[in-house]
Design a protein around this motif. Sequence first.
Motif, PDB file in Angstrom:
ATOM      1  N   ILE A 174       0.868  -1.180   0.000  1.00  0.00           N
ATOM      2  CA  ILE A 174       0.000   0.000   0.000  1.00  0.00           C
ATOM      3  C   ILE A 174       0.905   1.229   0.000  1.00  0.00           C
ATOM      4  CG2 ILE A 174      -1.831   1.233   1.232  1.00  0.00           C
ATOM      5  CD1 ILE A 174      -2.604  -1.633   0.198  1.00  0.00           C
ATOM      6  N   SER A 175       0.891   1.968  -1.090  1.00  0.00           N
ATOM      7  CA  SER A 175       1.742   3.154  -1.172  1.00  0.00           C
ATOM      8  C   SER A 175       1.178   4.258  -0.291  1.00  0.00           C
ATOM      9  CB  SER A 175       1.829   3.639  -2.614  1.00  0.00           C
ATOM     10  OG  SER A 175       2.532   4.871  -2.644  1.00  0.00           O
TER      11      SER A 175
ATOM     12  N   MET B 161       6.716   3.563  -8.249  1.00  0.00           N
ATOM     13  CA  MET B 161       7.042   2.665  -7.127  1.00  0.00           C
ATOM     14  C   MET B 161       7.356   1.244  -7.612  1.00  0.00           C
ATOM     15  SD  MET B 161       6.766   2.269  -3.521  1.00  0.00           S
ATOM     16  CE  MET B 161       5.507   3.256  -2.789  1.00  0.00           C
ATOM     17  N   GLU B 162       6.533   0.703  -8.496  1.00  0.00           N
ATOM     18  CA  GLU B 162       6.759  -0.669  -8.995  1.00  0.00           C
ATOM     19  C   GLU B 162       8.148  -0.800  -9.625  1.00  0.00           C
ATOM     20  OE1 GLU B 162       3.851   0.848  -9.331  1.00  0.00           O
ATOM     21  OE2 GLU B 162       2.184  -0.574  -9.414  1.00  0.00           O
ATOM     22  N   GLU B 163       8.476   0.173 -10.492  1.00  0.00           N
ATOM     23  CA  GLU B 163       9.771   0.169 -11.171  1.00  0.00           C
ATOM     24  C   GLU B 163      10.913   0.203 -10.167  1.00  0.00           C
ATOM     25  OE1 GLU B 163      11.002   0.012 -14.335  1.00  0.00           O
ATOM     26  OE2 GLU B 163       8.956  -0.754 -14.654  1.00  0.00           O
ATOM     27  N   THR B 164      10.746   1.073  -9.167  1.00  0.00           N
ATOM     28  CA  THR B 164      11.773   1.249  -8.148  1.00  0.00           C
ATOM     29  C   THR B 164      11.971  -0.050  -7.369  1.00  0.00           C
ATOM     30  OG1 THR B 164      10.923   3.476  -7.955  1.00  0.00           O
ATOM     31  CG2 THR B 164      12.481   2.791  -6.289  1.00  0.00           C
ATOM     32  N   ILE B 165      10.869  -0.698  -7.037  1.00  0.00           N
ATOM     33  CA  ILE B 165      10.954  -1.952  -6.282  1.00  0.00           C
ATOM     34  C   ILE B 165      11.667  -3.010  -7.117  1.00  0.00           C
ATOM     35  CG2 ILE B 165       9.594  -3.867  -5.313  1.00  0.00           C
ATOM     36  CD1 ILE B 165       7.518  -1.782  -4.427  1.00  0.00           C
ATOM     37  N   LYS B 166      11.312  -3.058  -8.385  1.00  0.00           N
ATOM     38  CA  LYS B 166      11.919  -4.080  -9.264  1.00  0.00           C
ATOM     39  C   LYS B 166      13.435  -3.953  -9.347  1.00  0.00           C
ATOM     40  CE  LYS B 166       9.789  -3.908 -13.135  1.00  0.00           C
ATOM     41  NZ  LYS B 166       9.249  -4.043 -14.470  1.00  0.00           N
ATOM     42  N   LYS B 167      13.910  -2.696  -9.233  1.00  0.00           N
ATOM     43  CA  LYS B 167      15.352  -2.455  -9.334  1.00  0.00           C
ATOM     44  C   LYS B 167      16.126  -3.120  -8.216  1.00  0.00           C
ATOM     45  CE  LYS B 167      15.307   1.902 -11.745  1.00  0.00           C
ATOM     46  NZ  LYS B 167      14.957   3.272 -11.418  1.00  0.00           N
ATOM     47  N   ILE B 168      15.497  -3.315  -7.058  1.00  0.00           N
ATOM     48  CA  ILE B 168      16.252  -3.871  -5.930  1.00  0.00           C
ATOM     49  C   ILE B 168      15.752  -5.256  -5.516  1.00  0.00           C
ATOM     50  CG2 ILE B 168      17.131  -1.693  -4.998  1.00  0.00           C
ATOM     51  CD1 ILE B 168      14.803  -1.701  -3.022  1.00  0.00           C
ATOM     52  N   THR B 169      15.071  -5.929  -6.437  1.00  0.00           N
ATOM     53  CA  THR B 169      14.697  -7.302  -6.157  1.00  0.00           C
ATOM     54  C   THR B 169      14.925  -8.119  -7.428  1.00  0.00           C
ATOM     55  OG1 THR B 169      13.010  -8.717  -5.178  1.00  0.00           O
ATOM     56  CG2 THR B 169      12.248  -7.088  -6.759  1.00  0.00           C
ATOM     57  N   ASP B 170      14.769  -9.419  -7.287  1.00  0.00           N
ATOM     58  CA  ASP B 170      15.050 -10.249  -8.460  1.00  0.00           C
ATOM     59  C   ASP B 170      13.811 -11.058  -8.851  1.00  0.00           C
ATOM     60  OD1 ASP B 170      14.981 -11.669  -6.171  1.00  0.00           O
ATOM     61  OD2 ASP B 170      16.983 -12.528  -6.348  1.00  0.00           O
TER      62      ASP B 170
END
Length: 296
Positions: free
Chosen positions: A191-192, A200-209
């Motif tokens: 929940i943003s 936010m989605e893009e940012t999260i994807k950058k630091i997960t696999d």
Amino acid sequence: MQAINTENITIDKLSIPLLKRKKVNVDVLRLDKIHPLISGNKWFKLRYYIEEAKQQNKKTILTFGGAWSNHILATAAICKIKQLHSIGIIRGEEAEDLSYTLSLAKELGMQLFFISRNDYQEKKIPSALDNTDYYQIAEGGFGKQGAAGAATILDHCKIENYSHICCAAGTGTMAAGLLRKISPTQQVVAISVLKNYLEMEETIKKITDKPERNLTVNHNYHFGGYAKHKPALLEFMNEFYNQTSIPTDFVYTGKLCYAIMDMIKENYFSEGSNLLLIHSGGLQGNASLSKRTLIF
Ligand SMILES: *Cc1c(COP(=O)(O)O)cnc(C)c1O
């Protein structure tokens, strides 16, 4: 200084008529119980940064935040415990009275530098620190190590019990960490708490696999934006406390719980869903509300 105690973490099963009616199970992972000042997820997000700083023999940690930042306070407290010096670069001019959060951080030995909002945007470090050797942590602990630390939150529950792991998201670091630990059939629902932060989605994807399909970010429950609130949210927090004895904060966990209960009402979760809500702490921030707004 009180130690951090992860043994205090409990899993509280909610019994609210709505959940019975909708046949949805909700457990709350109480990270708010680990320490009075180091709120919930911040300890998890910071742990590997602090380890790395120690390995590099750094004596000073520098980080960024606003006047009510849980991250600033958690950093100050952890540094105190770990016998490191801490520096907080604070957004905006210094107010006549320090906020409750900043006065606590200062008491814990954090050195505070106030910079203009423009300089803060660029994360400009005051020239007075040119000759200081420090280990820098991004605002909110954002980054891969922050996510790796947040992943260890799930060591405190039986993750296979749950269909959905639900959390509040500011930088998205915690959500990224939770994503790392789940299996392909599980979902992270974030929940943003920011208004229209659609990256936010893009940012999260950058630091997960993990592939995106395991992540849902809901942007509909910001209540006006970061640290903004409305009467309906505060009323909900009081009612939620009456029903569950669980205190929430108005910046993160109040919005999370409101959102999830609302989504359950709207049949977002199918019958038989098993939800784990991460209570990520942040209760000290309620001190910025006027007295008697909240009943806890
Ligand atoms: C910082 C914080 C969050 C958000 O974590 P992110 O990793 O920045 O998304 C959620 N809840 C509380 C209580 C926090 O202090």
